[in-house]
Design an enzyme around this catalytic site. Structure first.
Site, mmCIF file in Angstrom:
data_model
loop_
_atom_site.group_PDB
_atom_site.id
_atom_site.type_symbol
_atom_site.label_atom_id
_atom_site.label_comp_id
_atom_site.label_asym_id
_atom_site.label_seq_id
_atom_site.Cartn_x
_atom_site.Cartn_y
_atom_site.Cartn_z
ATOM 1 N N GLU A 109 6.655 38.850 12.325
ATOM 2 C CA GLU A 109 5.101 38.479 11.370
ATOM 3 C C GLU A 109 3.934 39.901 11.383
ATOM 4 O OE1 GLU A 109 1.579 34.858 11.517
ATOM 5 O OE2 GLU A 109 2.280 36.988 13.011
ATOM 6 N N GLU A 150 -3.000 29.571 18.908
ATOM 7 C CA GLU A 150 -2.128 30.686 18.893
ATOM 8 C C GLU A 150 -3.703 31.697 18.879
ATOM 9 O OE1 GLU A 150 -0.712 34.701 15.787
ATOM 10 O OE2 GLU A 150 -1.226 31.929 15.517
#
Length: 258
Positions: free
Chosen positions: A237, A140
């Site tokens: 998120e 990520e």
């Protein structure tokens, strides 16, 4: 419409982790994802998810020494043994809990160490991918505003690592918040990188709050994911503006069914 998971690193803050799991199920989520769940026994998490009918998605490797500014270990020369120990910890917790993915955190790297750090990360991920057979390892990129100096900040950088490794269980975590802050052009990047995307996450830009505000038109993002045939989950998120349950009004604003 994509399927949505609750990221319990951010949602329902201040509650013990297993209480957050309960809250996610009550809110209607059918999947959850976690940050660093290691203080909760894996068997207890597995039992809770089974009882509540929840799919358990991913977790993160540990950050290392946060007091020294570490934010992951995967790309840090000299910390190879510590990173592999963190992978062992994550793999064991996944196998005990039923989680299916691990975000391998790369860490903060000084510019002059980038070349050495890249070689370190490649070697570390090669070993980790072999250990994590049957699990997905996620890479990520983090935006440089929130995480200055993080090893990669663009999806292209992470995609190049994935291509060089050639490991089928190493995928891209496409966090639309980080992509939006760093690069923009989210719909094009989704299409370009779809074959290597292992998970998608969302939050508003620039606030990182619920996705019904800010610069990103998430209805268009969800429509593009559908048109591309994305079959995975989309992780909520975000940092709640206030009460997490009250903030779930974003689902109505965006026409989302959990």
């Amino acid at each position: 419409m994509p399927r949505f998971s609750a990221n319990l690193g951010f949602l329902w803050p201040g509650r013990p982790l297993l209480e957050r799991v309960e809250a996610a199920a009550r809110a209607g989520f059918r999947a959850i994802e976690l940050h660093w769940p290691y203080e909760t026994p894996a068997a207890e998490m597995k039992a809770a998810c089974a009882r509540l009918g929840l799919t358990l998605l991913g977790i993160n490797t540990v950050v290392g020494d946060a007091a020294k500014g570490e934010s992951g270990l995967g790309a840090l020369p000299g910390r190879e043994a510590d990173f592999q120990a963190s992978v062992d910890q994550s793999v064991a917790w996944c196998r005990g809990s039923g989680a299916v993915a691990i975000h391998c955190m790369a860490g903060v790297v000084p510019p002059e160490q980038k070349a050495a750090a890249r070689e370190t990360l490649l070697r570390n991920l090669e070993a980790a991918a072999a250990k994590a057979e049957g699990l997905t390892l996620l890479l990520e990129p983090l935006n440089p505003r929130d995480k200055p100096g993080y090893f990669y900040s663009t999806v292209g950088e992470a995609a190049a690592i994935i291509a060089e490794l050639g490991r089928p269980n190493v995928k891209l975590m496409f966090d639309a918040y980080h992509v939006g802050v760093t690069e923009g052009d989210i719909l094009t990047r989704l299409e370009r990188h779809l074959p290597i995307i292992g998970h998608v996450q969302i939050a508003a830009v620039p606030s990182r709050h619920e996705p019904d505000e800010g610069e990103i038109a998430y209805r268009a993002v969800f429509e593009r994911l559908d048109s591309l045939g994305y079959a995975g989950w989309v992780g909520a998120e975000y940092l709640p503006r206030g009460d997490t349950d009250a903030g779930l009004v974003w689902t109505r604003h965006l026409g989302v069914t959990l």
